[in-house]
Design a protein around this motif. Structure first.
Motif, PDB file in Angstrom:
ATOM      1  N   MET A  23      13.625   1.325   4.159  1.00 46.77           N
ATOM      2  CA  MET A  23      12.241   0.913   3.875  1.00 46.77           C
ATOM      3  C   MET A  23      12.199  -0.597   3.647  1.00 46.77           C
ATOM      4  O   MET A  23      12.105  -1.073   2.513  1.00 46.77           O
ATOM      5  CB  MET A  23      11.701   1.659   2.657  1.00 46.77           C
ATOM      6  CG  MET A  23      11.417   3.122   2.926  1.00 46.77           C
ATOM      7  SD  MET A  23      10.115   3.337   4.168  1.00 46.77           S
ATOM      8  CE  MET A  23       8.735   2.597   3.318  1.00 46.77           C
ATOM      9  N   PRO A  24      12.322  -1.389   4.692  1.00 49.42           N
ATOM     10  CA  PRO A  24      12.398  -2.840   4.514  1.00 49.42           C
ATOM     11  C   PRO A  24      11.059  -3.432   4.093  1.00 49.42           C
ATOM     12  O   PRO A  24       9.987  -2.927   4.431  1.00 49.42           O
ATOM     13  CB  PRO A  24      12.805  -3.345   5.898  1.00 49.42           C
ATOM     14  CG  PRO A  24      12.272  -2.319   6.835  1.00 49.42           C
ATOM     15  CD  PRO A  24      12.362  -1.006   6.112  1.00 49.42           C
ATOM     16  N   THR A  25      11.126  -4.531   3.351  1.00 52.13           N
ATOM     17  CA  THR A  25       9.928  -5.280   2.975  1.00 52.13           C
ATOM     18  C   THR A  25       9.526  -6.208   4.118  1.00 52.13           C
ATOM     19  O   THR A  25      10.256  -6.399   5.090  1.00 52.13           O
ATOM     20  CB  THR A  25      10.183  -6.105   1.709  1.00 52.13           C
ATOM     21  OG1 THR A  25      11.212  -7.077   1.989  1.00 52.13           O
ATOM     22  CG2 THR A  25      10.634  -5.197   0.561  1.00 52.13           C
ATOM     23  N   LEU A  78       3.189  -0.341   5.671  1.00 51.22           N
ATOM     24  CA  LEU A  78       2.670   0.855   6.343  1.00 51.22           C
ATOM     25  C   LEU A  78       3.760   1.507   7.175  1.00 51.22           C
ATOM     26  O   LEU A  78       4.281   0.911   8.123  1.00 51.22           O
ATOM     27  CB  LEU A  78       1.473   0.491   7.222  1.00 51.22           C
ATOM     28  CG  LEU A  78       0.233  -0.045   6.509  1.00 51.22           C
ATOM     29  CD1 LEU A  78      -0.823  -0.440   7.516  1.00 51.22           C
ATOM     30  CD2 LEU A  78      -0.307   0.972   5.524  1.00 51.22           C
ATOM     31  N   THR A  79       4.086   2.731   6.836  1.00 53.58           N
ATOM     32  CA  THR A  79       5.040   3.516   7.625  1.00 53.58           C
ATOM     33  C   THR A  79       4.291   4.326   8.680  1.00 53.58           C
ATOM     34  O   THR A  79       3.052   4.264   8.779  1.00 53.58           O
ATOM     35  CB  THR A  79       5.823   4.439   6.692  1.00 53.58           C
ATOM     36  OG1 THR A  79       4.907   5.338   6.039  1.00 53.58           O
ATOM     37  CG2 THR A  79       6.582   3.636   5.642  1.00 53.58           C
ATOM     38  N   ASN A  80       5.034   5.082   9.465  1.00 51.13           N
ATOM     39  CA  ASN A  80       4.401   5.925  10.479  1.00 51.13           C
ATOM     40  C   ASN A  80       3.410   6.894   9.860  1.00 51.13           C
ATOM     41  O   ASN A  80       2.311   7.113  10.396  1.00 51.13           O
ATOM     42  CB  ASN A  80       5.472   6.706  11.242  1.00 51.13           C
ATOM     43  CG  ASN A  80       6.265   5.808  12.179  1.00 51.13           C
ATOM     44  OD1 ASN A  80       6.225   4.591  12.061  1.00 51.13           O
ATOM     45  ND2 ASN A  80       6.967   6.420  13.120  1.00 51.13           N
ATOM     46  N   GLU A  81       3.767   7.490   8.707  1.00 56.90           N
ATOM     47  CA  GLU A  81       2.906   8.485   8.071  1.00 56.90           C
ATOM     48  C   GLU A  81       1.644   7.836   7.506  1.00 56.90           C
ATOM     49  O   GLU A  81       0.531   8.364   7.676  1.00 56.90           O
ATOM     50  CB  GLU A  81       3.675   9.204   6.965  1.00 56.90           C
ATOM     51  CG  GLU A  81       4.840  10.068   7.443  1.00 56.90           C
ATOM     52  CD  GLU A  81       6.045   9.227   7.843  1.00 56.90           C
ATOM     53  OE1 GLU A  81       6.075   8.015   7.474  1.00 56.90           O
ATOM     54  OE2 GLU A  81       6.938   9.756   8.527  1.00 56.90           O
ATOM     55  N   LEU A  97       0.846  -1.189   0.000  1.00 59.19           N
ATOM     56  CA  LEU A  97       0.000   0.000   0.000  1.00 59.19           C
ATOM     57  C   LEU A  97       0.883   1.241   0.000  1.00 59.19           C
ATOM     58  O   LEU A  97       1.928   1.271   0.657  1.00 59.19           O
ATOM     59  CB  LEU A  97      -0.924   0.011   1.225  1.00 59.19           C
ATOM     60  CG  LEU A  97      -1.846  -1.198   1.391  1.00 59.19           C
ATOM     61  CD1 LEU A  97      -2.640  -1.080   2.683  1.00 59.19           C
ATOM     62  CD2 LEU A  97      -2.782  -1.347   0.204  1.00 59.19           C
ATOM     63  N   ASP A  98       0.431   2.272  -0.723  1.00 62.20           N
ATOM     64  CA  ASP A  98       1.154   3.543  -0.759  1.00 62.20           C
ATOM     65  C   ASP A  98       0.156   4.678  -0.583  1.00 62.20           C
ATOM     66  O   ASP A  98      -1.017   4.458  -0.242  1.00 62.20           O
ATOM     67  CB  ASP A  98       1.951   3.687  -2.060  1.00 62.20           C
ATOM     68  CG  ASP A  98       1.084   3.469  -3.292  1.00 62.20           C
ATOM     69  OD1 ASP A  98      -0.163   3.525  -3.166  1.00 62.20           O
ATOM     70  OD2 ASP A  98       1.633   3.244  -4.395  1.00 62.20           O
ATOM     71  N   ASN A 151       5.059  -4.559   9.451  1.00 64.96           N
ATOM     72  CA  ASN A 151       5.025  -3.228   8.848  1.00 64.96           C
ATOM     73  C   ASN A 151       6.190  -2.407   9.402  1.00 64.96           C
ATOM     74  O   ASN A 151       6.487  -2.487  10.603  1.00 64.96           O
ATOM     75  CB  ASN A 151       3.695  -2.529   9.148  1.00 64.96           C
ATOM     76  CG  ASN A 151       2.569  -3.051   8.283  1.00 64.96           C
ATOM     77  OD1 ASN A 151       2.600  -2.913   7.060  1.00 64.96           O
ATOM     78  ND2 ASN A 151       1.580  -3.680   8.902  1.00 64.96           N
ATOM     79  N   PRO A 152       6.859  -1.603   8.586  1.00 62.06           N
ATOM     80  CA  PRO A 152       8.057  -0.865   9.028  1.00 62.06           C
ATOM     81  C   PRO A 152       7.711   0.352   9.886  1.00 62.06           C
ATOM     82  O   PRO A 152       7.809   1.507   9.440  1.00 62.06           O
ATOM     83  CB  PRO A 152       8.721  -0.468   7.702  1.00 62.06           C
ATOM     84  CG  PRO A 152       7.603  -0.368   6.732  1.00 62.06           C
ATOM     85  CD  PRO A 152       6.601  -1.415   7.138  1.00 62.06           C
ATOM     86  N   LEU A 153       7.315   0.119  11.108  1.00 61.32           N
ATOM     87  CA  LEU A 153       6.966   1.195  12.023  1.00 61.32           C
ATOM     88  C   LEU A 153       8.114   1.475  12.978  1.00 61.32           C
ATOM     89  O   LEU A 153       8.774   0.545  13.466  1.00 61.32           O
ATOM     90  CB  LEU A 153       5.713   0.832  12.838  1.00 61.32           C
ATOM     91  CG  LEU A 153       4.390   0.695  12.095  1.00 61.32           C
ATOM     92  CD1 LEU A 153       3.289   0.367  13.089  1.00 61.32           C
ATOM     93  CD2 LEU A 153       4.055   1.946  11.315  1.00 61.32           C
TER      94      LEU A 153
END
Length: 565
Positions: free
Chosen positions: A515-517, A450-453, A421-422, A476-478
């Motif tokens: 930005m790891p998968t 899903l990042t923090n943003e 998702l972007d 998710n890369p949080l």
């Protein structure tokens, strides 16, 4: 947990097998169920067999949901149950007509040596085949006894007939007519004036044969001529209907086909069937053998179906009126490549899905169908309640359709795991969550990048899901700040009971990409310092403790997470 007095007494009764001859003959039928439960709980296979063999009720249910902390039945107890069902066919004390084993199977290798789905299916099929063989042997024995009885009756009637004819012969013993008969008999029956002994015997036998045929027409018995057809007719009488969930693969295919395709005193009925590594033709043959009325779900895994093969299966699935669940896992439906005739096969696939009028659950795992979600789901006549689309390579157009589709307002479970998702997908996902806010119970967005943003943009929509009970956001890369914000939102959701959260990036060893998968997060080792993990846990516990939520369970254990727990 304090056990009721009945359960405590039942445990003591089944614990000593030497005392079973004393209580089996006098126990009331109301106590059979507590005694059987105690035998399963305490692993007493001998008691299980004795109780089931003389089961006093028409229905016996062993599967289904178990109480919290209750382990599944032991393998030995399940085997004793199946053997007792076969023995009970010849026991007049047994009133069993329906055996319900749906939900009995468990994962292989669990605590207490439970019986897995594949092992249970093989045992069930063996039981059905053995019951049929036993019925055929009993028919042959009964037929042999009946033939001997008929032969004895014929000999007795022949003897009586001879005794009745004897006085008439004695009256003419000294006269001429008898001598004439004797002389003319030697010359031949054609020139004789009175019937010979051979003719009288033939006449008696002919009349007895006619009487025997009349008796056979009134009450047919097994005979040597046409014995196989007689057996097939008699063994079609079903004594016990066995309901179960079946797991069939290439190794158990022949045994399952034999059990489902041959009539006998035990009739196997399937509620949910799971097939693995079978060809399209084998799956179609298996579906032809299943009873139409009771099948509710089909789970196909690791089978190279292709779009064309699945399009052939769907019309056959439409013949099952109660089918409400279809699950396809790793079935090689990749349509990303340009293949001739692919669009036509997809249209056939869409029409086939539209024929499943009762479909409420659709699971498509790793089928690689980017951009085709509208074509697949728009043909369904009823909105779905469960939609699982992990590893489907969904595009923003797919999410845009899903957020506006009739399914959005009826979804109870939604799994979008491992779909990247972007920013372009966030508006559609927020609209989807808004429409499903009143009914969505389970949501999985694990491995979606899903990042923090991105998560911060979704949290207001998640907070409005007033029926949500479990939320999975693993892999998710949080960062730690984003994780803490997630937990603060979770404790404010009154209905939420479980949260599967990702390990923050600060807990991993150095060297992780910016930005790891999800695959990298799964394989990358966590920091070996215990203090790092304890610091994260303390901060999460502090947020939960300040909210006063003692009913919210937080975990990062992806492998042991169960959304239905």
């Amino acid at each position: 947990m304090v056990l009721p007095l009945v359960d405590l007494c039942a445990k003591e009764v089944v614990s000593d097998h030497s005392s079973s001859p004393g209580w089996l003959g006098c126990v009331p039928r109301e106590l059979y169920r507590p005694l059987l439960d105690a035998a399963f709980t305490n692993c007493r296979p001998l008691a299980v067999g004795e109780l089931v063999q003389r089961w006093p009720e028409r229905t016996l249910r062993v599967g289904g949901r178990r109480r919290q902390g209750q382990s599944p039945p032991n393998r030995l107890c399940v085997q004793a149950l199946l053997l007792a069902v076969v023995r009970g066919l010849a026991d007049k004390r047994c009133a069993l007509q329906v055996l319900d084993l749906c939900g009995l199977q468990s994962e292989e290798g669990g605590v207490g040596d439970p019986m897995g789905g594949w092992s249970l299916t093989v045992a069930l099929c063996t039981m059905v085949v053995q019951a049929r063989a036993g019925a055929q042997r009993a028919l042959r024995r009964d037929g042999e006894r009946e033939r001997k009885r008929v032969a004895a009756m014929e000999r007795e009637k022949d003897l009586v007939k001879r005794e009745r004819e004897k006085p008439a012969n004695e009256e003419e013993e000294g006269g001429r007519p008898l001598a004439k008969c004797v002389r003319t008999e030697k010359a031949g029956p054609e020139t004789s004036g009175c019937p010979g002994e051979g003719e009288r015997v033939k006449g008696v036998r002919r009349r007895m044969e006619m009487e025997r045929r009349k008796e056979s027409a009134a009450a047919p018995v097994g005979g040597s001529a046409g014995e196989e057809s007689d057996h097939s007719e008699d063994t079609e009488v079903v004594v016990v209907h066995v309901r179960a969930d079946l797991f069939v693969n290439a190794r158990s295919w022949d045994r399952a086909r034999a059990a489902l395709g041959t009539p006998g005193p035990l009739k196997l009925q399937c509620r949910y069937i799971r097939v693995e590594e079978l060809s399209v033709s084998s799956i179609r043959s298996l579906l032809d053998l299943l009873p139409r009325s009771c099948l509710m779900g089909v789970d196909i895994r690791y089978s190279c179906l292709g779009v064309a093969g699945l399009a052939l299966l769907l019309p056959q699935l439409a013949a099952f009126p109660a089918l409400s669940s279809l699950r396809l896992h790793y079935c090689n439906l990749d349509v990303r490549r340009d293949i001739a005739g692919q669009e036509g096969a997809l249209r056939d696939l869409s029409r086939g899905l539209g024929q499943l009028g009762q479909l409420r659950r659709l699971s498509l795992t790793a089928l690689r169908l980017p951009g085709h979600l509208r074509m697949l789901l728009s043909s369904l006549s009823q909105p779905l309640e469960v939609l699982e689309l992990p590893y489907l390579s969904l595009t923003p157009a797919d999410l845009a359709y899903l957020s506006c589709s009739p399914h959005a307002s009826s979804l109870q479970q939604l799994d979008l795991s491992e779909n990247r998702l972007d920013e372009s997908a966030v508006p559609s996902l927020r609209q989807l969550l808004s429409r499903a806010s009143g009914c969505l119970v389970h949501l999985s967005l694990s491995g979606c990048g899903l990042t923090n943003e991105l998560l911060a943009a979704l949290l207001p929509s998640l907070a409005r899901c007033r029926s949500l009970k479990s939320l999975a956001l693993a892999l998710n890369p949080l960062h730690l700040a984003g994780l803490l914000e997630l937990v603060r939102t979770a404790v404010g959701m009154a209905s939420l009971r479980q949260l599967l959260y990702p390990n923050p990036l600060e807990d991993y060893q150095p060297g992780l990409p910016p930005m790891p998968t999800s695959a990298q997060l799964l394989d990358w080792p966590l920091d070996e310092l215990v203090a790092v993990h304890e610091a994260t846990s303390l901060q999460l516990d502090r947020v939960v403790g300040e909210s006063g939520r003692s009913d919210l369970f937080l975990t990062s254990d992806l492998l042991n997470y169960d959304k239905g727990c």
